[in-house]
Design a protein around this motif. Structure first.
Motif, PDB file in Angstrom:
ATOM      1  N   SER A  14       0.810  -1.214   0.000  1.00 46.79           N
ATOM      2  CA  SER A  14       0.000   0.000   0.000  1.00 46.79           C
ATOM      3  C   SER A  14       0.845   1.266   0.000  1.00 46.79           C
ATOM      4  O   SER A  14       0.532   2.225  -0.713  1.00 46.79           O
ATOM      5  N   SER A  15       1.923   1.302   0.771  1.00 45.84           N
ATOM      6  CA  SER A  15       2.727   2.516   0.834  1.00 45.84           C
ATOM      7  C   SER A  15       3.416   2.804  -0.488  1.00 45.84           C
ATOM      8  O   SER A  15       3.599   3.968  -0.865  1.00 45.84           O
ATOM      9  N   ASP A  16       3.789   1.756  -1.224  1.00 44.46           N
ATOM     10  CA  ASP A  16       4.380   1.975  -2.544  1.00 44.46           C
ATOM     11  C   ASP A  16       3.342   2.511  -3.516  1.00 44.46           C
ATOM     12  O   ASP A  16       3.643   3.375  -4.351  1.00 44.46           O
ATOM     13  N   ARG A  17       2.122   2.006  -3.421  1.00 49.57           N
ATOM     14  CA  ARG A  17       1.073   2.500  -4.322  1.00 49.57           C
ATOM     15  C   ARG A  17       0.739   3.952  -4.019  1.00 49.57           C
ATOM     16  O   ARG A  17       0.567   4.754  -4.944  1.00 49.57           O
ATOM     17  N   VAL A  18       0.657   4.290  -2.743  1.00 46.19           N
ATOM     18  CA  VAL A  18       0.376   5.679  -2.375  1.00 46.19           C
ATOM     19  C   VAL A  18       1.513   6.582  -2.842  1.00 46.19           C
ATOM     20  O   VAL A  18       1.292   7.658  -3.403  1.00 46.19           O
ATOM     21  N   GLY A  19       2.758   6.136  -2.631  1.00 50.17           N
ATOM     22  CA  GLY A  19       3.899   6.916  -3.089  1.00 50.17           C
ATOM     23  C   GLY A  19       3.931   7.056  -4.594  1.00 50.17           C
ATOM     24  O   GLY A  19       4.339   8.098  -5.125  1.00 50.17           O
ATOM     25  N   GLY A  20       3.469   6.019  -5.290  1.00 48.83           N
ATOM     26  CA  GLY A  20       3.418   6.090  -6.741  1.00 48.83           C
ATOM     27  C   GLY A  20       2.472   7.158  -7.231  1.00 48.83           C
ATOM     28  O   GLY A  20       2.762   7.865  -8.205  1.00 48.83           O
ATOM     29  N   ILE A  21       1.350   7.304  -6.563  1.00 44.02           N
ATOM     30  CA  ILE A  21       0.366   8.314  -6.962  1.00 44.02           C
ATOM     31  C   ILE A  21       0.804   9.717  -6.532  1.00 44.02           C
ATOM     32  O   ILE A  21       0.654  10.693  -7.274  1.00 44.02           O
ATOM     33  N   ALA A  22       1.360   9.819  -5.332  1.00 43.70           N
ATOM     34  CA  ALA A  22       1.680  11.132  -4.767  1.00 43.70           C
ATOM     35  C   ALA A  22       3.057  11.641  -5.178  1.00 43.70           C
ATOM     36  O   ALA A  22       3.411  12.782  -4.864  1.00 43.70           O
ATOM     37  N   GLY A  23       3.827  10.832  -5.897  1.00 40.63           N
ATOM     38  CA  GLY A  23       5.222  11.161  -6.148  1.00 40.63           C
ATOM     39  C   GLY A  23       5.473  12.482  -6.831  1.00 40.63           C
ATOM     40  O   GLY A  23       6.464  13.165  -6.538  1.00 40.63           O
ATOM     41  N   ASP A  24       4.612  12.880  -7.750  1.00 41.51           N
ATOM     42  CA  ASP A  24       4.836  14.119  -8.489  1.00 41.51           C
ATOM     43  C   ASP A  24       4.596  15.368  -7.639  1.00 41.51           C
ATOM     44  O   ASP A  24       4.865  16.486  -8.100  1.00 41.51           O
ATOM     45  N   PHE A  25       4.108  15.178  -6.415  1.00 42.59           N
ATOM     46  CA  PHE A  25       3.790  16.323  -5.571  1.00 42.59           C
ATOM     47  C   PHE A  25       4.865  16.574  -4.510  1.00 42.59           C
ATOM     48  O   PHE A  25       4.673  17.418  -3.627  1.00 42.59           O
ATOM     49  N   VAL A  26       5.961  15.848  -4.597  1.00 41.73           N
ATOM     50  CA  VAL A  26       7.083  16.043  -3.672  1.00 41.73           C
ATOM     51  C   VAL A  26       8.313  16.398  -4.496  1.00 41.73           C
ATOM     52  O   VAL A  26       8.747  15.611  -5.341  1.00 41.73           O
ATOM     53  N   ARG A  27       8.879  17.559  -4.251  1.00 38.35           N
ATOM     54  CA  ARG A  27      10.043  18.035  -4.987  1.00 38.35           C
ATOM     55  C   ARG A  27      11.292  17.937  -4.107  1.00 38.35           C
ATOM     56  O   ARG A  27      11.214  17.856  -2.890  1.00 38.35           O
ATOM     57  N   GLY A  28      12.426  17.986  -4.751  1.00 45.13           N
ATOM     58  CA  GLY A  28      13.678  18.038  -4.014  1.00 45.13           C
ATOM     59  C   GLY A  28      14.192  16.671  -3.621  1.00 45.13           C
ATOM     60  O   GLY A  28      13.576  15.640  -3.894  1.00 45.13           O
ATOM     61  N   PRO A  29      15.363  16.633  -2.958  1.00 47.46           N
ATOM     62  CA  PRO A  29      15.987  15.359  -2.578  1.00 47.46           C
ATOM     63  C   PRO A  29      15.160  14.590  -1.548  1.00 47.46           C
ATOM     64  O   PRO A  29      14.408  15.183  -0.771  1.00 47.46           O
ATOM     65  N   LEU A  30      15.319  13.286  -1.565  1.00 49.29           N
ATOM     66  CA  LEU A  30      14.602  12.411  -0.623  1.00 49.29           C
ATOM     67  C   LEU A  30      15.530  11.800   0.421  1.00 49.29           C
ATOM     68  O   LEU A  30      15.097  10.951   1.215  1.00 49.29           O
ATOM     69  N   ASP A  31      16.775  12.205   0.428  1.00 52.94           N
ATOM     70  CA  ASP A  31      17.734  11.719   1.423  1.00 52.94           C
ATOM     71  C   ASP A  31      18.517  12.906   1.962  1.00 52.94           C
ATOM     72  O   ASP A  31      19.398  13.433   1.283  1.00 52.94           O
ATOM     73  N   PRO A  32      18.153  13.382   3.169  1.00 50.38           N
ATOM     74  CA  PRO A  32      17.119  12.831   4.046  1.00 50.38           C
ATOM     75  C   PRO A  32      15.720  13.195   3.543  1.00 50.38           C
ATOM     76  O   PRO A  32      15.573  14.077   2.695  1.00 50.38           O
ATOM     77  N   LEU A  33      14.726  12.517   4.100  1.00 50.77           N
ATOM     78  CA  LEU A  33      13.358  12.781   3.700  1.00 50.77           C
ATOM     79  C   LEU A  33      12.944  14.197   4.102  1.00 50.77           C
ATOM     80  O   LEU A  33      13.326  14.678   5.169  1.00 50.77           O
ATOM     81  N   PRO A  34      12.164  14.860   3.261  1.00 55.10           N
ATOM     82  CA  PRO A  34      11.677  16.195   3.624  1.00 55.10           C
ATOM     83  C   PRO A  34      10.829  16.146   4.891  1.00 55.10           C
ATOM     84  O   PRO A  34      10.224  15.115   5.220  1.00 55.10           O
ATOM     85  N   ALA A  35      10.773  17.249   5.586  1.00 56.59           N
ATOM     86  CA  ALA A  35       9.952  17.336   6.793  1.00 56.59           C
ATOM     87  C   ALA A  35       8.509  16.979   6.473  1.00 56.59           C
ATOM     88  O   ALA A  35       7.960  17.433   5.461  1.00 56.59           O
ATOM     89  N   GLY A  36       7.911  16.155   7.310  1.00 54.25           N
ATOM     90  CA  GLY A  36       6.518  15.772   7.119  1.00 54.25           C
ATOM     91  C   GLY A  36       6.322  14.521   6.294  1.00 54.25           C
ATOM     92  O   GLY A  36       5.199  14.032   6.172  1.00 54.25           O
ATOM     93  N   ILE A  37       7.393  13.982   5.703  1.00 52.88           N
ATOM     94  CA  ILE A  37       7.294  12.758   4.908  1.00 52.88           C
ATOM     95  C   ILE A  37       7.808  11.593   5.748  1.00 52.88           C
ATOM     96  O   ILE A  37       8.968  11.584   6.175  1.00 52.88           O
ATOM     97  N   GLY A  38       6.938  10.601   6.011  1.00 51.74           N
ATOM     98  CA  GLY A  38       7.321   9.450   6.810  1.00 51.74           C
ATOM     99  C   GLY A  38       8.086   8.424   6.000  1.00 51.74           C
ATOM    100  O   GLY A  38       8.119   8.478   4.765  1.00 51.74           O
ATOM    101  N   PRO A  39       8.686   7.440   6.655  1.00 48.37           N
ATOM    102  CA  PRO A  39       9.525   6.456   5.955  1.00 48.37           C
ATOM    103  C   PRO A  39       8.758   5.560   4.995  1.00 48.37           C
ATOM    104  O   PRO A  39       9.301   5.155   3.965  1.00 48.37           O
TER     105      PRO A  39
END
Length: 215
Positions: A14-39
């Motif tokens: 489920s988390s991969d599917r949600v990330g797949g849909i929401a992915g275009d709405f998160v900009r910038g590097p993912l390491d470390p994760l942006p504030a507010g984005i859970g693992p």
């Protein structure tokens, strides 16, 4: 890739599917994760980006981009993303008929919206604004209709691109070279599925070196 293809390639987690849909709405590097984005969501976002990078280099996807008219070549990637969602929706029974409880496209999309709505981690605010309309109008299943693809492209061009709107009327190109785009998509999808699965196996091995596959 666009929403439907990302959701499909993400697989059953489920988390991969949600990330797949929401992915275009998160900009910038993912390491470390942006504030507010859970693992959990973060892992899905990484998968989303790796699939996008893979698609950009795949010969079939590149071939599709060359089928786009010269005057729209700059936005060809956006067009092909939507065209591929169309073919996935059209051939859903053939390509996804063995998914438990999701052999019908409408079942898959309903489950996807439910997973997003019940995701335990915060979602990007900009995505939440769009998600309500996406679920209410069932955008994912609507791509089965070429007219809906054309409307989506017109709207993307109107709201997200600088003027003049190169995507206005771009849906016509799907119908003008329908067989060619369809052939490319059918060549691309099995490779993309294998790639997405390999990324997930890589992740699970990193989390548990003694575990070769997902449960």
């Amino acid at each position: 890739m666009n929403y439907l293809a990302h959701a499909f390639l993400a697989g059953p987690l489920s988390s991969d599917r949600v990330g797949g849909i929401a992915g275009d709405f998160v900009r910038g590097p993912l390491d470390p994760l942006p504030a507010g984005i859970g693992p959990l969501l973060g892992a899905g976002l990484v998968l989303h980006r790796r699939i996008d990078a893979y698609a950009d280099t795949h010969p079939a996807f590149q071939r599709s981009r060359t089928r786009v008219s010269v005057q729209r070549r700059r936005v060809g990637g956006i067009m092909v993303d939507l065209f591929y969602d169309h073919f996935l929706a059209v051939h859903w029974r053939r390509l996804a008929g063995n998914l438990p409880g999701e052999s019908a496209l409408e079942s898959f999309t309903a489950n996807t919206y439910r997973l997003i709505a019940t995701h335990p981690e915060p979602l990007p605010p900009t995505f939440c604004e769009v998600f309500a309309r996406m679920a209410a109008q069932d955008w994912l299943a609507s791509y089965r209709d070429p007219a809906s693809v054309a409307l989506a492209l017109d709207r993307i061009g109107e709201y997200r691109l600088r003027q003049p709107n190169q995507l206005k009327g771009a849906g016509e190109e799907l119908l003008e070279n329908y067989a060619g785009f369809e052939e490319d998509f059918m060549a691309f999808l099995p490779d993309a599925l294998a790639f997405a699965a390999s990324v997930q196996r890589e992740r699970f091995r990193a989390q548990d070196p003694g575990r070769a596959d997902m449960d």
